[in-house]
Design a protein around this motif. Structure first.
Motif, PDB file in Angstrom:
ATOM      1  N   ASN B  56       0.837  -1.209   0.000  1.00  0.00           N
ATOM      2  CA  ASN B  56       0.000   0.000   0.000  1.00  0.00           C
ATOM      3  C   ASN B  56       0.872   1.260   0.000  1.00  0.00           C
ATOM      4  N   THR B  67       0.517  -4.088  -8.619  1.00  0.00           N
ATOM      5  CA  THR B  67      -0.853  -3.794  -9.028  1.00  0.00           C
ATOM      6  C   THR B  67      -1.784  -4.358  -7.971  1.00  0.00           C
ATOM      7  N   ILE B  71      -5.146  -1.457 -10.053  1.00  0.00           N
ATOM      8  CA  ILE B  71      -4.539  -0.127  -9.978  1.00  0.00           C
ATOM      9  C   ILE B  71      -3.025  -0.275  -9.894  1.00  0.00           C
ATOM     10  N   MET B  73       0.002   0.694  -8.477  1.00  0.00           N
ATOM     11  CA  MET B  73       0.266   1.454  -7.244  1.00  0.00           C
ATOM     12  C   MET B  73       1.466   2.386  -7.357  1.00  0.00           C
ATOM     13  N   THR B  78      -1.243   7.753 -10.191  1.00  0.00           N
ATOM     14  CA  THR B  78      -2.254   7.111  -9.352  1.00  0.00           C
ATOM     15  C   THR B  78      -2.540   7.970  -8.122  1.00  0.00           C
ATOM     16  N   ALA B  83      -6.524   5.004  -3.818  1.00  0.00           N
ATOM     17  CA  ALA B  83      -6.198   3.579  -3.927  1.00  0.00           C
ATOM     18  C   ALA B  83      -6.165   2.918  -2.553  1.00  0.00           C
ATOM     19  N   HIS B  86      -9.007   1.075  -0.707  1.00  0.00           N
ATOM     20  CA  HIS B  86      -9.384  -0.280  -1.107  1.00  0.00           C
ATOM     21  C   HIS B  86      -8.428  -1.321  -0.562  1.00  0.00           C
TER      22      HIS B  86
END
Lengths: 226, 250, 224
Positions: B56, B67, B71, B73, B78, B83, B86
């Motif tokens: 994260n 990913t 997404i 990362m 981004t 993000a 989630h």
């Protein structure tokens, strides 16, 4: 006339006191205005500097640290004298009021920045990480998670420092500011009687003693309970 | 295991991480399928927590691709904050906000990141606390909760955002032994609801009962991985065997 | 620009003023060496008195400390310097500074030392007394050394303030750094000597300020 009577007549001469009471009251108004202005601008500027410092932009932080260190190192009286007598030589004239306000605001700003910064850095990394992991931005984390905890830690030291610095409004006397002490000093030389000084002493106690007692209460109240 | 068939929900490839001179991750590949529970074990300093924190982007990987739920990362375009809602994360030291109630802890990101109204955020937060069995503790501050309760609030804080993946970083290591069970029970119920989970932990009993796959890491690399029975009973590598033997003794 | 340099950093004037300013620096150092121990002694007396339990002593001490926390030190100094002569007691500026600092900074040092003593667990006293040490011996050899260590940053921070406060001596004609600089300024009609004084204060006190920031950061890192 007994010694006690003589003492009273000298230091608590009612005639002299009555005559100069309006002057002292006027001085109190100046002291209060000045103190409030210093508190607002000093603490406000200190908080802004601490927030900018948390952005961790290297050259900016070096500048902040230098300015803060400078105004923590210099005696407030030196700063007041420097601004009051120095600035006219640079073509800027500052009144006694402005010089004293500016000097003490810079001093309070510097101490406040250090206190706020210490508060911010004392909040554990985990708080930042937890907040950022839920998607809060840097700013949202700072304002919603970090600052509310940090400010609590800063209340007691900030209150004590603020009292110590706002008391310094008496230093304005040196540059002929008409605050309490200045008014009293000229009254003493005009009346050749020390009673106005006793009034000045009482005036300072009336203004600052409640604040000091309040600070004691705040210190007990905001002591960090885990 | 159908993880090879479906598109993985988490795909980390060639992850390297340096801390100064320290090379903590040396090219780690990890794929996790939807609804899978992956357990990451390994000695301290093996890089397992760092790997989790790279997923994260609490740590910035030095190299590699990540990913999560489609997404990218590590793409600078981004919106990392968007993000992250989630990807739920639970920390070893709970990291609850001490100045807020349990409900306030859960509501904050619902309000600020998910943009919910106060009433809706409150409803969702209350529901999340209900799922971890703490509906009646909503008004309590962290200091008034036991360690196990605090960690369950932390889980509620993460799941309230309806994450696609949950990351657990040694969620029970800071707990007194008698409080571990309540946290594991919540994790098990999450698992049963189909949550994708990556768990760094030494709770071998839980791994054996609930994990789809166990990953053993050492010195910044994945040494071997497989179903729990295989890793625990017949590990292929000497280092895995030594590590399993060590934790068995405790 | 040229004008600013001429006004604030005038080399010629700086050279002429240097002996005057340095004489002031020497007096500031001597004054600090006098008032810091005086304040510490005053503070120690207050902190020890605070160990006497009982509401009367407690309230008397709180009143004493709060009084001086509320009272601007300059007002105290002027009161002694300009007020006492009316009672037939004429003290030199130097003596007034010494008394004012003993009272004012003593109150601050007292609060700090008291907090330090309060931070020592009761078990330390009990252990020391159980070995036969007297109350005074226990305080001197067991409690105070630990107490001082616990509040060293606060003591240092207060000492910094005390040294800065010696500049008040200039108001009652004590020839310390600021006084000498202002004398030089009034003779030369140029603020360069005051800038010199400021630079000297900064050079001497900056290391202390840095050290204090370090200590503060270490303390907060320990809390985290």
């Amino acid at each position: 006339m007994s010694a006690w009577d003589r003492f009273l007549k000298t230091f608590f001469n009612t005639e002299v006191m009555a005559k100069y009471l309006p002057d002292i009251l006027q001085g109190m108004v100046v002291t209060i205005e000045l103190a409030l202005l210093i508190v607002v601008s000093g603490i406000g500027a200190g908080l802004v500097l601490a927030l900018i410092r948390s952005l961790a932009i290297r050259p900016v932080n070096w500048l902040i640290i230098f300015v803060v260190d400078l105004f923590r190192s210099l005696p407030p009286l030196v700063i007041i004298v420097l601004i009051y007598f120095g600035l006219p030589a640079a073509g800027i004239s500052a009144s006694a009021f402005v010089s004293t306000w500016l000097s003490l605001s810079l001093v309070l700003m510097s101490f406040a920045e250090e206190i706020f910064w210490a508060g911010i850095t004392s909040i554990s990394r985990g708080q930042w990480e937890a907040a950022r992991s839920t998607g809060l931005s840097f700013g949202q984390t700072l304002f919603n998670v970090i600052l509310p905890q940090a400010l609590r830690l800063t209340v007691a030291p900030l209150t004590n420092r603020t009292i110590a610095i706002t008391k310094g409004t008496a230093l304005g006397t040196v540059v002929a500011l008409h605050e309490i002490l200045g008014m009293a000093s000229s009254a003493v030389s005009n009346s050749y009687n020390p009673s106005p000084l006793m009034m000045a002493a009482a005036a300072y106690l009336v203004l600052f003693l409640p604040v000091v007692v309040g600070a004691r209460w705040i210190e007990a109240r905001f002591a960090w309970k885990r | 295991m159908n993880s090879t068939v479906a598109e993985p929900i988490v795909a980390a490839r060639g992850i390297h991480k340096h801390f100064g001179h320290l090379h903590v991750l040396k090219g780690v590949d990890l794929e996790v399928a939807e609804r899978e529970l992956v357990f990451v074990i390994g000695p301290s300093g093996s890089g397992k927590s760092t790997l989790l924190r790279c997923l994260n982007r609490l740590e910035e990987p030095s190299a590699g691709n990540i990913t999560v739920a489609g997404i990218d990362m590590l793409d600078p375009r981004t919106d990392i904050n968007h993000a992250r809602q989630h990807i739920g994360m639970v920390f070893q030291s709970f990291n609850l906000y001490p100045h807020m109630t349990a409900l306030g802890n859960v509501m904050l990101a619902l309000r600020k990141v998910a943009g919910k109204s106060r009433t809706e955020a409150e409803k969702l937060a209350q529901a999340a606390l209900e799922r971890v069995g703490l509906a009646d503790r909503a008004d309590h501050r962290p200091a008034e909760l036991s360690g196990g309760q605090q960690q369950r609030v932390a889980i509620a804080r993460a799941i309230a955002l309806e994450p696609r993946v949950m990351l657990f970083d040694e969620p029970t290591s800071a707990l007194d032994p008698e409080l571990v069970g309540s946290v594991l029970a919540v994790m098990r119920s999450l698992r049963e609801s189909g949550m994708t989970m990556i768990v760094v932990s030494h709770e071998m009993g839980f791994a054996r009962a609930a994990a789809d796959r166990v990953v053993f890491m050492d010195h910044g690399l994945i040494v071997e991985q497989g179903p729990p029975a295989q890793i625990f009973e017949s590990p292929a590598h000497e280092r895995t065997r030594a590590f399993i033997g060590q934790i068995r003794q405790h | 620009m040229e004008e600013i340099v001429q006004s604030f950093f005038n080399a010629e004037i700086a050279q002429a003023a240097m002996p005057i300013v340095l004489a002031g620096l020497l007096n500031t150092v001597l004054l600090s060496l006098l008032v810091v121990p005086l304040g510490l002694i005053g503070g120690l007396i207050l902190a020890l008195l605070a160990q006497v339990k009982g509401p009367l002593v407690r309230w008397a001490l709180i009143s004493w400390v709060d009084f001086f926390r509320a009272f601007p030190p300059l007002v105290l100094l002027i009161l002694l310097f300009a007020g006492l002569p009316f009672a037939g007691l004429e003290l030199s500026g130097f003596a007034c500074v010494a008394i004012a600092f003993f009272l004012n900074t003593g109150a601050y040092y007292g609060e700090i030392l008291r907090a330090g003593i309060d931070s020592i667990p009761r078990g330390q006293v009990e252990a020391a007394r159980s070995t036969g040490l007297s109350g005074l011996q226990t305080m001197t050899w067991v409690v105070l050394p630990q107490a001082v260590r616990n509040v060293l940053p606060d003591l240092l921070s207060n000492t910094l303030e005390v040294v800065k406060l010696t500049s008040l001596g200039s108001v009652v004609a004590v020839p310390e750094l600021l006084f000498q600089a202002r004398q030089a300024q009034s003779v030369t009609y140029n603020p360069t000597p005051i800038v010199m004084a400021a630079v000297i204060y900064f050079l001497i006190l900056w290391p202390v300020v840095r050290l204090l920031s370090r200590l503060e950061n270490r303390a907060s890192a320990g809390r985290a």
